[in-house]
Design a protein around this motif. Structure first.
Motif, PDB file in Angstrom:
ATOM      1  N   UNK A 530       0.830  -1.207   0.000  1.00  0.00           N
ATOM      2  CA  UNK A 530       0.000   0.000   0.000  1.00  0.00           C
ATOM      3  C   UNK A 530       0.868   1.262   0.000  1.00  0.00           C
ATOM      4  N   UNK A 531       1.860   1.299   0.858  1.00  0.00           N
ATOM      5  CA  UNK A 531       2.728   2.477   0.924  1.00  0.00           C
ATOM      6  C   UNK A 531       3.477   2.661  -0.395  1.00  0.00           C
ATOM      7  N   UNK A 532       3.976   1.587  -0.978  1.00  0.00           N
ATOM      8  CA  UNK A 532       4.688   1.701  -2.244  1.00  0.00           C
ATOM      9  C   UNK A 532       3.769   2.226  -3.346  1.00  0.00           C
ATOM     10  N   UNK A 536       4.040   5.814  -5.530  1.00  0.00           N
ATOM     11  CA  UNK A 536       4.009   5.848  -6.995  1.00  0.00           C
ATOM     12  C   UNK A 536       2.951   6.807  -7.534  1.00  0.00           C
ATOM     13  N   UNK A 537       2.026   7.249  -6.676  1.00  0.00           N
ATOM     14  CA  UNK A 537       0.978   8.166  -7.134  1.00  0.00           C
ATOM     15  C   UNK A 537       1.510   9.550  -7.445  1.00  0.00           C
ATOM     16  N   UNK A 538       2.689   9.861  -6.945  1.00  0.00           N
ATOM     17  CA  UNK A 538       3.275  11.175  -7.176  1.00  0.00           C
ATOM     18  C   UNK A 538       2.902  12.217  -6.150  1.00  0.00           C
ATOM     19  N   UNK A 539       1.940  11.930  -5.289  1.00  0.00           N
ATOM     20  CA  UNK A 539       1.559  12.841  -4.217  1.00  0.00           C
ATOM     21  C   UNK A 539       2.507  12.657  -3.041  1.00  0.00           C
ATOM     22  N   UNK A 540       2.985  13.754  -2.428  1.00  0.00           N
ATOM     23  CA  UNK A 540       3.863  13.602  -1.257  1.00  0.00           C
ATOM     24  C   UNK A 540       3.209  12.756  -0.176  1.00  0.00           C
ATOM     25  N   UNK A 541       4.003  11.844   0.393  1.00  0.00           N
ATOM     26  CA  UNK A 541       3.499  10.891   1.383  1.00  0.00           C
ATOM     27  C   UNK A 541       4.286  11.031   2.679  1.00  0.00           C
ATOM     28  N   UNK A 542       3.569  11.115   3.794  1.00  0.00           N
ATOM     29  CA  UNK A 542       4.159  11.096   5.133  1.00  0.00           C
ATOM     30  C   UNK A 542       3.690   9.812   5.807  1.00  0.00           C
ATOM     31  N   UNK A 556      12.412   1.863   3.202  1.00  0.00           N
ATOM     32  CA  UNK A 556      13.562   2.772   3.194  1.00  0.00           C
ATOM     33  C   UNK A 556      13.471   3.840   2.117  1.00  0.00           C
ATOM     34  N   UNK A 557      12.608   3.649   1.112  1.00  0.00           N
ATOM     35  CA  UNK A 557      12.461   4.668   0.073  1.00  0.00           C
ATOM     36  C   UNK A 557      11.418   5.716   0.429  1.00  0.00           C
ATOM     37  N   UNK A 558      10.798   5.587   1.591  1.00  0.00           N
ATOM     38  CA  UNK A 558       9.864   6.617   2.060  1.00  0.00           C
ATOM     39  C   UNK A 558      10.673   7.851   2.456  1.00  0.00           C
TER      40      UNK A 558
END
Length: 612
Positions: A530-532, A536-542, A556-558
């Protein structure tokens, strides 16, 4: 409370104690880890002389009772009480067994917790049932109020303190003391006079399924310092404290509720890692130590669980550590006990090993009869029985229960959840949130309006977090996914993310691996996917790890990640304050975050970013 006795009475008491087998020495009068019991000694000995064997055996047990009132018969509670004990009401359970203690649970079990006035009234009713017995002995009433999101039996309106690992992230003994003091004050107000806390386990195993954030962290000295502060805090709050789970449950990969874990520490590792917090608790005068259902072959090669191990409870805890307080078992209905010992064997073996109180035997009639038969047959000596009952009565006298076991039920509501307590909980929690990564410089967020998608695990968690973010003038959509989001849910939420300016996603043990396969559990794999997909959606993720902080090891790519170590309302408010730069994130990791394969270090103990 104290009871003064004259010199003649003290000499008589000493003579009787000698006949009972107690060593009457200055050390015995003021045993290690306990306040001076000389004021109580004569009265306790007199009580022991007048108690029947049946009454003494009853004092060894801690039982659960179903219902929110001591004498009212309700269908569900009565059915459960009849199933366990053959009687209808909590008061009748006390009448039947005359136990030494009762433990309260939430709606997931006996449903003892409602309003503060109700809980206090229940406590008073149980104490009335106990003190109306011929021996007139009040109850130790306990619960597991550790604080934090996992084990806090008394929910709202009780103040929800942050819990152990958040306190470890704060590095503050003052916070630890105040947290325990608030918990103790509120428990005492409703007639709960002993808390089965603090957790003294040192969590050195990221795969630990049962301790985790219930531990202060991985550093034995930090755990020892904060545990000692908590013992003092509970005492200042007016309740007895119980350090758990001896000899240490922090390096296990099996949950002792469902199996029997083995701790493979050498004696040297035990001394360096597991014992320092218990030594600190003993030095601080901890009232009670709870056992663990764990195997520790470096002390007991037989493989007996610590709860049933004489080398561990008597040899290590009593003789080597010099502890003379109360030893209670962890719940005897857990698989860590029942998988190895039948219901008529477990309580006898635990008592013979050195335990004083036997908590939640799965079949009370069987357990009571087994211990009584063991005493009557001589398998358990009356001297050994009297030693434990002495400790139980001593603690009750030290806590003032013989003087007055009752509480003012009408006053409880003003104490439980008091505004000052809630404010303290938020202040403490604000020092716990840890910023792990901020590679993209997304944080702190500006105050300008944006569309925020709050998603991930937890209906209450995502809803509450969405509310705190919306309170900052943001437009918020909440989409909870559950612990194991399906492919369809993932696709739906990722599509929604493209129409938002920011995604805040909560995870819960997304780094979990199966103890049998070594592969991610289904829920962990789904959360990782889900996080990956969100990234990939391009929206900034926290990403915020809402339970164990180890989730970042598999993500680790977060670019932006935080750890809250829990999901209380105060934790979510603190997280939001950090997101918007209202607070600097000052929490520091109390554990090491390993690499995904757990062969290296991703973030060291003490890591934590700030905004300065």
């Amino acid at each position: 409370m104290t009871h003064g006795i004259g010199r003649r009475s003290l000499i008589t008491a000493a003579a009787v104690m000698g006949m009972l087998g107690f060593a009457v020495t200055p050390a015995a009068v003021a045993g290690p880890g306990n306040s001076d019991d000389a004021p109580f000694r004569g009265r306790i000995v007199s009580m022991l002389q007048h108690m029947s064997v049946e009454e003494k055996v009853g004092q060894l047990f801690v039982v659960e009772v179903y219902g929110r009132d001591a004498t009212t018969v309700t269908a569900t509670a009565a059915a459960n009480n009849r199933r366990l004990y053959g009687v209808d009401t909590p008061a009748q359970v006390i009448d039947k067994y005359r136990p030494g203690g009762v433990i309260y649970f939430t709606t997931r079990g006996p449903d003892n917790f409602g309003t503060p006035t109700q809980v206090a009234t229940l406590s008073n009713g149980l104490q009335t049932a106990a003190t109306d017995q011929p021996a007139g002995i009040p109850l130790l009433i306990s619960t597991d109020q550790e604080g934090g999101a996992l084990v806090a039996r008394f929910g709202a309106p009780a103040t929800q303190m942050p819990g152990q690992m958040p306190l470890g992230a704060s590095r503050s003994a003052d916070h630890a003391h105040r947290s325990a003091e608030v918990i103790g004050t509120e428990l005492a107000a409703v007639g709960i006079n002993q808390d089965y806390a603090p957790v003294a386990d040192v969590n050195v195993n990221p795969a630990n399924p049962v301790i985790g954030i219930r531990s202060i962290g991985e550093d034995p000295q930090l755990v020892a310092e904060l545990v000692a502060a908590e013992v003092d805090g509970f005492h200042d709050g007016g309740v007895a404290a119980a350090a758990k789970h001896f000899p240490g449950h922090g390096d296990t990969a099996t949950d002792s509720h469902f199996g029997l874990p083995e701790v493979t520490h050498t004696r040297e590792q035990l001394e360096a890692i597991d014992l320092p917090p218990f030594r600190a608790a003993i030095a601080e005068g901890v009232d009670t130590i709870m056992t663990a259902h764990v195997v520790l072959r470096s002390i007991d090669p037989s493989g007996a669980p610590a709860t049933m191990s004489e080398p561990i409870l008597t040899g290590l805890l009593r003789e080597e550590l010099g502890y003379d307080g109360l030893i209670v078992t962890d719940a005897l209905d857990m698989q860590g006990a029942t998988s190895t010992y039948p219901p008529n064997v477990a309580p006898v073996e635990a008592f013979k090993a050195g335990a004083d109180m036997l908590v939640l035997p799965p079949q009370m009639d069987v357990a009571y009869d087994a211990v009584l038969d063991a005493v009557l047959s001589g398998e358990i000596s009356e001297k050994r029985l009297d030693e434990s009952v002495y400790r139980i009565l001593r603690l009750k006298m030290q806590r003032g229960l013989f003087a007055d076991p009752f509480v003012d039920a009408a006053a409880a509501a003003a104490i439980v959840g008091a505004p000052a307590h809630v404010a303290d909980a938020q202040t403490i929690t604000d020092d716990t949130t840890t910023l792990l990564k901020n590679d993209a410089g997304v944080l702190p967020l500006s105050s300008e309006p944006r569309d925020v998608l709050v998603t991930g695990w937890g209906v209450a968690t995502t809803s509450t977090l969405g509310g705190t973010i919306a309170a900052r003038g943001q437009s918020v959509t909440v989409r909870e996914t559950g612990l194991t989001p399906s492919a369809a849910v993932i696709a739906e939420v990722v599509a929604a993310a493209a129409n938002h300016d920011l995604v805040v996603v909560s995870t819960n043990n997304a780094s979990n691996v199966s103890a049998t396969t070594g592969l991610p559990t289904a829920s962990a794999a789904a959360q990782q996917a889900f996080v990956q997909a969100l990234l990939a959606s391009g929206t900034p993720v926290v990403v915020s790890a809402m339970r164990n902080p180890y989730d970042i090891s598999v993500m680790t790519n977060v670019p932006t990640a935080l750890a809250t170590y829990g999901y209380t309302a105060a934790s979510l408010e603190s997280l939001t304050r950090v997101l918007f730069g209202e607070n600097d994130p000052v929490g520091k990791l109390p554990v090491t975050i390993p690499t995904a394969d757990r062969t290296g270090v991703l973030y060291p103990f003490g890591h934590g970013l700030g905004f300065d």
